[in-house]
Design an enzyme around this catalytic site. Structure first.
Site, PDB file in Angstrom:
ATOM      1  N   ASP A  69     -11.237   3.004   3.280  1.00 31.07           N
ATOM      2  CA  ASP A  69     -11.597   1.587   3.101  1.00 31.07           C
ATOM      3  C   ASP A  69     -13.104   1.444   2.878  1.00 31.07           C
ATOM      4  O   ASP A  69     -13.560   0.425   2.367  1.00 31.07           O
ATOM      5  CB  ASP A  69     -11.225   0.785   4.360  1.00 31.07           C
ATOM      6  N   LYS A 110       0.853  -1.206   0.000  1.00 33.22           N
ATOM      7  CA  LYS A 110       0.000   0.000   0.000  1.00 33.22           C
ATOM      8  C   LYS A 110       0.881   1.246   0.000  1.00 33.22           C
ATOM      9  O   LYS A 110       0.662   2.179  -0.775  1.00 33.22           O
ATOM     10  CB  LYS A 110      -0.920   0.009   1.230  1.00 33.22           C
ATOM     11  N   GLN A 155      -4.512  -1.561   9.598  1.00 31.24           N
ATOM     12  CA  GLN A 155      -4.316  -2.900   9.042  1.00 31.24           C
ATOM     13  C   GLN A 155      -4.882  -3.950  10.002  1.00 31.24           C
ATOM     14  O   GLN A 155      -4.542  -3.963  11.185  1.00 31.24           O
ATOM     15  CB  GLN A 155      -2.815  -3.136   8.785  1.00 31.24           C
TER      16      GLN A 155
END
Ligand code: NAP
Length: 303
Positions: A121, A54, A98
């Site tokens: 997200d 990422k 995460q």
């Protein structure tokens, strides 16, 4: 093989180029770039490798990226305070935590603490609600479903009036992609059915699909005879079915299979995504797009 391959690896490159160019324009005009922070708790090797990818992608498209690694024994209160700090940080447009988090931390509480306007997200209940309402309300569609829709659109598959069957009803793939495909608008306007383990005659539903989206996590669940000739088949499944030695590196790597019997399906479908190299590369790509959008919302840039 008669089906046209929809390659996520190629679409990823095109989208990342588009993002890079928009970031350059914004930087020139407004003097800022999107800021993305990734919070990693502990040293889980799989999590480290996701976060590294990422960060690498964020760097490639010109974002300001921060990797904030915290010890495995960080308290829930300290993690919540950290999120609060980034919620207030003007340079940050996207916050990622995460997963998984250690057992002593309530994941739901932590994810719900992220400012919905920085929740790139798209998992915060506010963004789930916005997605359900649809239209202009949508801010951050969750990344894997957004990637699936983008692949369908870029492949030129007609969605208006199409019968879409989604196998799987998870909150991260099945439910959101079904919801997105039924909205009124471009790349949607479909008639949607969701099937799951409680469904009778799974095969009969799949056979009706002009667009079949499979996210079950069961290798080769979808048999070739379940596929309507010419259908668009999007295989989201990523199943480890063994190990092999990589020709490139000489190291052991996982053998991955999708939820669709690709070898047989490719001669029946009109379009199909491979595994790996299909939906997989789209998730991080759409995360970058959501982070760019977050800054665009803030600067009132309308496209
Ligand atoms: P999940 O949370 O385990 O949900 C799987 C869904 O499939 C459930 O709704 C389940 O039904 C349904 N299902 C399982 N077996 C079935 C069967 N035999 N017949 C009908 N329905 C069945 O999985 P997920 O997180 O959505 O992920 C699905 C797959 O996509 C996994 O292989 C995952 O690795 C992959 N994935 C890939 C990406 C990516 O490429 N970027 C991202 C996310 C997920 P019930 O609800 O009835 O149990």
């Amino acid at each position: 093989m008669s089906a046209k391959l929809i390659k996520g690896t190629e679409i990823r490159e095109a989208i990342l180029e588009e993002i890079t160019s928009k970031v350059t324009q914004i930087k020139k005009k407004h003097g800022v770039v999107p800021g993305l922070v990734t919070i990693l708790v502990g040293e889980n090797p799989a999590s480290i490798s996701y976060v590294t990818l990422k960060i690498k992608t964020a760097h490639r498209v010109g974002f300001e990226e921060i990797q904030d690694t915290q010890p495995i024994d960080i308290s829930e209160a300290d993690l919540l305070a950290l999120i609060d700090k980034y919620n207030k940080d003007e340079r940050i447009n996207g916050i990622l935590v995460q997963l998984p988090l250690p057992k002593h931390i309530n994941e739901k509480k932590v994810l719900n603490a992220i400012d919905p306007d920085k929740d790139v997200d798209g998992f915060h209940p506010v963004n789930v609600g916005r997605l359900m309402i649809g239209g202009d309300e949508i801010k951050f569609p969750p990344c894997t479903p957004a990637g699936i829709q983008e692949m369908i659109v870029r492949a030129g598959v007609e969605t208006k009036g199409a019968e879409v069957v989604v196998v799987g009803r998870s909150n991260i793939v099945g439910k959101p992609i079904a919801n997105m495909m039924l909205q009124k608008g471009v790349g949607a306007n479909s008639t949607v059915t969701i099937v799951h383990t409680g469904t009778k005659n799974l095969d009969e539903h799949c056979k009706r699909a002009d667009i079949l989206i499979v996210a079950a996590g069961v290798p080769n669940l979808v048999k070739p005879e379940w596929i309507k000739p010419g259908a668009c088949v999007i295989d989201v499944g990523v199943n480890r079915v063994g190990e092999k030695i990589s020709e490139k590196t000489g190291k052991k790597i996982a053998v991955l299979k999708g939820d669709v019997d690709f070898e047989a399906a490719k001669d029946i479908a009109g379009y199909i995504t491979p595994v790996p190299g299909g939906v997989g590369p789209m998730t991080i790509t759409m995360l970058m797009l959501n982070t760019l959008k977050s800054l665009q919302f803030k600067l009132n840039i309308v496209e």
